[in-house]
Design a protein around this motif. Structure first.
Motif, PDB file in Angstrom:
ATOM      1  N   ASP A 109       0.829  -1.203   0.000  1.00 42.66           N
ATOM      2  CA  ASP A 109       0.000   0.000   0.000  1.00 42.66           C
ATOM      3  C   ASP A 109       0.869   1.261   0.000  1.00 42.66           C
ATOM      4  OD1 ASP A 109      -2.525   0.999  -0.234  1.00 42.66           O
ATOM      5  OD2 ASP A 109      -3.174   0.473   1.789  1.00 42.66           O
ATOM      6  N   TYR A 110       1.972   1.238   0.728  1.00 42.88           N
ATOM      7  CA  TYR A 110       2.893   2.378   0.743  1.00 42.88           C
ATOM      8  C   TYR A 110       3.384   2.681  -0.670  1.00 42.88           C
ATOM      9  CZ  TYR A 110       7.303   4.925   1.235  1.00 42.88           C
ATOM     10  OH  TYR A 110       8.321   5.841   1.089  1.00 42.88           O
ATOM     11  N   TRP A 111       3.815   1.645  -1.397  1.00 43.13           N
ATOM     12  CA  TRP A 111       4.361   1.866  -2.733  1.00 43.13           C
ATOM     13  C   TRP A 111       3.277   2.242  -3.732  1.00 43.13           C
ATOM     14  CZ3 TRP A 111       8.983   3.262  -3.585  1.00 43.13           C
ATOM     15  CH2 TRP A 111      10.010   2.862  -2.704  1.00 43.13           C
ATOM     16  N   MET A 112       2.069   1.723  -3.560  1.00 41.77           N
ATOM     17  CA  MET A 112       0.975   2.182  -4.411  1.00 41.77           C
ATOM     18  C   MET A 112       0.692   3.655  -4.166  1.00 41.77           C
ATOM     19  SD  MET A 112      -1.977  -0.658  -5.003  1.00 41.77           S
ATOM     20  CE  MET A 112      -2.300  -0.983  -3.268  1.00 41.77           C
ATOM     21  N   ARG A 125       3.312   9.846  -7.895  1.00 47.01           N
ATOM     22  CA  ARG A 125       4.417   9.918  -8.849  1.00 47.01           C
ATOM     23  C   ARG A 125       3.943   9.958 -10.296  1.00 47.01           C
ATOM     24  NH1 ARG A 125       9.041  11.915  -9.279  1.00 47.01           N
ATOM     25  NH2 ARG A 125       9.528  11.121  -7.177  1.00 47.01           N
ATOM     26  N   PHE A 126       2.978   9.102 -10.650  1.00 47.62           N
ATOM     27  CA  PHE A 126       2.534   8.989 -12.036  1.00 47.62           C
ATOM     28  C   PHE A 126       1.406   9.976 -12.308  1.00 47.62           C
ATOM     29  CE2 PHE A 126       4.015   4.638 -10.890  1.00 47.62           C
ATOM     30  CZ  PHE A 126       5.182   4.668 -11.666  1.00 47.62           C
ATOM     31  N   ALA A 127       1.564  10.785 -13.339  1.00 46.77           N
ATOM     32  CA  ALA A 127       0.617  11.867 -13.618  1.00 46.77           C
ATOM     33  C   ALA A 127      -0.803  11.340 -13.817  1.00 46.77           C
ATOM     34  CB  ALA A 127       1.074  12.653 -14.842  1.00 46.77           C
ATOM     35  N   TRP A 128      -0.943  10.213 -14.538  1.00 48.97           N
ATOM     36  CA  TRP A 128      -2.283   9.690 -14.793  1.00 48.97           C
ATOM     37  C   TRP A 128      -2.957   9.254 -13.504  1.00 48.97           C
ATOM     38  CZ3 TRP A 128      -3.691   4.803 -13.319  1.00 48.97           C
ATOM     39  CH2 TRP A 128      -2.657   3.897 -13.055  1.00 48.97           C
ATOM     40  N   TRP A 129      -2.158   8.672 -12.573  1.00 42.25           N
ATOM     41  CA  TRP A 129      -2.741   8.206 -11.319  1.00 42.25           C
ATOM     42  C   TRP A 129      -3.049   9.380 -10.402  1.00 42.25           C
ATOM     43  CZ3 TRP A 129      -0.421   3.178  -8.771  1.00 42.25           C
ATOM     44  CH2 TRP A 129      -1.437   2.523  -8.067  1.00 42.25           C
ATOM     45  N   TRP A 130      -2.178  10.385 -10.428  1.00 43.59           N
ATOM     46  CA  TRP A 130      -2.439  11.574  -9.613  1.00 43.59           C
ATOM     47  C   TRP A 130      -3.714  12.278 -10.077  1.00 43.59           C
ATOM     48  CZ3 TRP A 130      -2.016  13.892  -5.238  1.00 43.59           C
ATOM     49  CH2 TRP A 130      -2.302  15.264  -5.139  1.00 43.59           C
ATOM     50  N   ALA A 131      -4.006  12.236 -11.384  1.00 41.56           N
ATOM     51  CA  ALA A 131      -5.229  12.846 -11.883  1.00 41.56           C
ATOM     52  C   ALA A 131      -6.457  12.293 -11.168  1.00 41.56           C
ATOM     53  CB  ALA A 131      -5.355  12.617 -13.391  1.00 41.56           C
ATOM     54  N   LEU A 132      -6.397  11.013 -10.809  1.00 38.28           N
ATOM     55  CA  LEU A 132      -7.487  10.384 -10.060  1.00 38.28           C
ATOM     56  C   LEU A 132      -7.335  10.617  -8.558  1.00 38.28           C
ATOM     57  CD1 LEU A 132      -7.551   6.939 -11.932  1.00 38.28           C
ATOM     58  CD2 LEU A 132      -9.077   8.891 -12.317  1.00 38.28           C
ATOM     59  N   HIS A 133      -6.129  10.426  -8.045  1.00 35.52           N
ATOM     60  CA  HIS A 133      -5.895  10.512  -6.603  1.00 35.52           C
ATOM     61  C   HIS A 133      -6.085  11.934  -6.068  1.00 35.52           C
ATOM     62  CE1 HIS A 133      -4.466   9.097  -2.780  1.00 35.52           C
ATOM     63  NE2 HIS A 133      -3.437   9.936  -2.763  1.00 35.52           N
ATOM     64  N   ILE A 157     -12.389   4.750  -9.884  1.00 34.44           N
ATOM     65  CA  ILE A 157     -11.363   3.967 -10.575  1.00 34.44           C
ATOM     66  C   ILE A 157     -10.139   3.800  -9.688  1.00 34.44           C
ATOM     67  CG2 ILE A 157      -9.795   3.918 -12.570  1.00 34.44           C
ATOM     68  CD1 ILE A 157     -11.930   5.414 -14.149  1.00 34.44           C
ATOM     69  N   ASP A 158      -9.776   4.851  -8.982  1.00 32.43           N
ATOM     70  CA  ASP A 158      -8.636   4.800  -8.053  1.00 32.43           C
ATOM     71  C   ASP A 158      -8.891   3.748  -6.982  1.00 32.43           C
ATOM     72  OD1 ASP A 158      -6.219   5.486  -6.881  1.00 32.43           O
ATOM     73  OD2 ASP A 158      -6.974   7.299  -5.925  1.00 32.43           O
ATOM     74  N   ASP A 159     -10.095   3.741  -6.435  1.00 36.18           N
ATOM     75  CA  ASP A 159     -10.467   2.752  -5.418  1.00 36.18           C
ATOM     76  C   ASP A 159     -10.391   1.332  -5.960  1.00 36.18           C
ATOM     77  OD1 ASP A 159     -10.851   3.726  -2.897  1.00 36.18           O
ATOM     78  OD2 ASP A 159     -12.958   4.229  -3.175  1.00 36.18           O
ATOM     79  N   LEU A 160     -10.938   1.126  -7.151  1.00 34.83           N
ATOM     80  CA  LEU A 160     -10.962  -0.214  -7.727  1.00 34.83           C
ATOM     81  C   LEU A 160      -9.552  -0.727  -8.015  1.00 34.83           C
ATOM     82  CD1 LEU A 160     -14.015   0.087 -10.137  1.00 34.83           C
ATOM     83  CD2 LEU A 160     -13.852  -1.357  -8.110  1.00 34.83           C
ATOM     84  N   LEU A 161      -8.682   0.153  -8.504  1.00 34.98           N
ATOM     85  CA  LEU A 161      -7.303  -0.245  -8.767  1.00 34.98           C
ATOM     86  C   LEU A 161      -6.605  -0.676  -7.483  1.00 34.98           C
ATOM     87  CD1 LEU A 161      -6.119   2.513 -11.295  1.00 34.98           C
ATOM     88  CD2 LEU A 161      -6.336   0.063 -11.753  1.00 34.98           C
ATOM     89  N   ASP A 182      -7.910  -1.518  -4.510  1.00 30.78           N
ATOM     90  CA  ASP A 182      -8.523  -2.684  -3.867  1.00 30.78           C
ATOM     91  C   ASP A 182      -8.211  -3.967  -4.628  1.00 30.78           C
ATOM     92  OD1 ASP A 182      -9.578  -1.116  -1.872  1.00 30.78           O
ATOM     93  OD2 ASP A 182     -11.565  -0.947  -2.775  1.00 30.78           O
ATOM     94  N   ALA A 183      -8.153  -3.883  -5.964  1.00 31.45           N
ATOM     95  CA  ALA A 183      -7.850  -5.075  -6.755  1.00 31.45           C
ATOM     96  C   ALA A 183      -6.425  -5.552  -6.500  1.00 31.45           C
ATOM     97  CB  ALA A 183      -8.046  -4.779  -8.238  1.00 31.45           C
ATOM     98  N   VAL A 184      -5.476  -4.619  -6.411  1.00 28.81           N
ATOM     99  CA  VAL A 184      -4.078  -4.995  -6.150  1.00 28.81           C
ATOM    100  C   VAL A 184      -3.949  -5.634  -4.770  1.00 28.81           C
ATOM    101  CG1 VAL A 184      -1.740  -4.126  -5.780  1.00 28.81           C
ATOM    102  CG2 VAL A 184      -3.082  -3.300  -7.719  1.00 28.81           C
ATOM    103  N   LEU A 185      -4.555  -5.023  -3.754  1.00 27.90           N
ATOM    104  CA  LEU A 185      -4.453  -5.565  -2.399  1.00 27.90           C
ATOM    105  C   LEU A 185      -5.168  -6.912  -2.288  1.00 27.90           C
ATOM    106  CD1 LEU A 185      -4.945  -2.336  -0.252  1.00 27.90           C
ATOM    107  CD2 LEU A 185      -2.812  -3.535  -0.749  1.00 27.90           C
ATOM    108  N   ALA A 186      -6.305  -7.046  -2.962  1.00 27.79           N
ATOM    109  CA  ALA A 186      -7.017  -8.322  -2.935  1.00 27.79           C
ATOM    110  C   ALA A 186      -6.193  -9.402  -3.629  1.00 27.79           C
ATOM    111  CB  ALA A 186      -8.382  -8.184  -3.598  1.00 27.79           C
ATOM    112  N   ALA A 187      -5.548  -9.047  -4.742  1.00 26.27           N
ATOM    113  CA  ALA A 187      -4.705 -10.011  -5.452  1.00 26.27           C
ATOM    114  C   ALA A 187      -3.552 -10.465  -4.573  1.00 26.27           C
ATOM    115  CB  ALA A 187      -4.182  -9.395  -6.746  1.00 26.27           C
ATOM    116  N   LEU A 188      -2.916  -9.516  -3.885  1.00 28.89           N
ATOM    117  CA  LEU A 188      -1.827  -9.872  -2.967  1.00 28.89           C
ATOM    118  C   LEU A 188      -2.335 -10.793  -1.864  1.00 28.89           C
ATOM    119  CD1 LEU A 188       1.082  -9.520  -1.865  1.00 28.89           C
ATOM    120  CD2 LEU A 188       0.255  -7.506  -0.637  1.00 28.89           C
ATOM    121  N   ALA A 189      -3.513 -10.480  -1.318  1.00 32.44           N
ATOM    122  CA  ALA A 189      -4.077 -11.303  -0.246  1.00 32.44           C
ATOM    123  C   ALA A 189      -4.304 -12.737  -0.714  1.00 32.44           C
ATOM    124  CB  ALA A 189      -5.386 -10.690   0.240  1.00 32.44           C
ATOM    125  N   VAL A 190      -4.776 -12.884  -1.948  1.00 31.91           N
ATOM    126  CA  VAL A 190      -5.002 -14.228  -2.486  1.00 31.91           C
ATOM    127  C   VAL A 190      -3.674 -14.951  -2.684  1.00 31.91           C
ATOM    128  CG1 VAL A 190      -5.884 -15.533  -4.442  1.00 31.91           C
ATOM    129  CG2 VAL A 190      -7.186 -13.592  -3.563  1.00 31.91           C
TER     130      VAL A 190
END
Length: 317
Positions: free
Chosen positions: A149-152, A158-166, A186-190, A192-200
């Protein structure tokens, strides 16, 4: 403590069954979707837990903000929008939906990889007799999820496209405990999907995933609060405080400098210390984004905030 958990589990089960039989099952029959009854019933567990969580937050953290407010509450309309975000996220079960969708996919992938000698990274098997203890495995999962979560969070800045959402999250200038879920969908879904994938991948059981998610969300609600709380001493470096996180949201600090901000840790400031993004200075400075002072509009209501973020994203593409 175990008695309390048993009581709470019984309460959730009763409420879950009542909601399903009274509201959801008749709707599924009427819509011809009764084949999805099992999935709907399972999802209701999360809805009940989320409702309890929101109610406790409203009472306990609401009282704390009135008692120890860091600044006067002058923009109640902005806070009402954040309440809508909170209800949508915590009753909409975003993390659970991502987890439920990913489990079958990873099960199928694991079955295929197992034929080649691979299997998922089961934390319970790392250190038999230690990591298979529920409390130990819970903390290991929590630390692993928080590290990712820290690195996300760094990526969101850091990334302009992601900051546009964040930026939706950072555009709130009236911080309260409701502000945690003020995010673009979209920011939430991205995230949550990464953290859920890691959890699995690391083998988090569904029950523990719910507990991990709730624990993380409660802590995040606290450190988004309009609270003059600073743990001080060693505790300030063990768990993110409202003071520590407010600096991350502050104009002139939260999205500036070589790292595009500071204090990215979601739960544990150790990541900021290790990767040199920590700023422990005390005080409560104004929150928001620098260009808001120059007139940039990030939207007042939910739909305006969502739409303007998409326009920023399209401009970056």
């Amino acid at each position: 403590m175990s008695g309390w958990f048993d009581w709470f589990g019984d309460f959730v089960g009763i409420a879950q069954g009542w909601l399903y039989e009274t509201l959801v099952q008749p709707l599924l029959f009427a819509a011809g979707l009764i084949n999805y009854g099992d999935q709907a019933y399972d999802a209701l567990e999360w809805v009940v837990i989320g409702a309890v969580e929101v109610a406790v937050m409203a009472v306990v953290l609401g009282w704390c903000e009135r008692r120890w407010s860091a600044e006067p509450l002058v923009d109640r309309a902005a806070v009402r929008t954040d309440v809508l975000y909170t209800l949508l996220h915590r009753l909409g079960a975003f993390p659970l939906v991502a987890f439920a969708l990913l489990v079958p996919a990873f099960d199928a992938l694991e079955a295929a990889l197992r034929l080649d000698g691979f299997s998922r990274l089961s934390v319970d098997e790392w250190w038999p007799g230690v990591t298979d203890l529920p409390v130990v495995s819970f903390m290991v999962y929590l630390v692993l999820l928080d590290f990712v979560d820290y690195w996300m969070h760094r990526g969101q800045h850091r990334f302009a496209w992601w900051w546009a959402l964040h930026a939706v999250h950072h555009s709130q200038r009236q911080m309260t405990f409701w502000s945690d879920n003020r995010n673009h969908l979209i920011d939430d879904l991205l995230r949550d999907a990464v953290l859920a994938a890691l959890a699995v991948v690391v083998g988090v059981p569904p029950g523990q995933f719910i507990a991990l998610t709730v624990a993380s969300r409660v802590i995040q609600s606290v450190h988004h609060g309009n609270l003059r709380w600073r743990w001080g001493g060693p505790a300030e470096r063990l768990l993110v405080s409202p003071s520590f996180h407010r600096l991350h949201h502050s104009i002139g600090y939260g999205h500036e400098g070589p790292a595009r901000g500071c204090n990215f840790a979601v739960l544990f400031p150790v990541w900021d210390v290790i990767f040199r993004t920590a700023d422990f200075r005390p005080g409560f400075v104004p929150t928001g984004i620098g260009d808001q002072l120059r007139g940039r509009d990030y939207g007042r209501g939910f739909w305006a905030q969502q739409w303007l973020a998409l326009r920023r994203l399209a401009h970056r593409a």
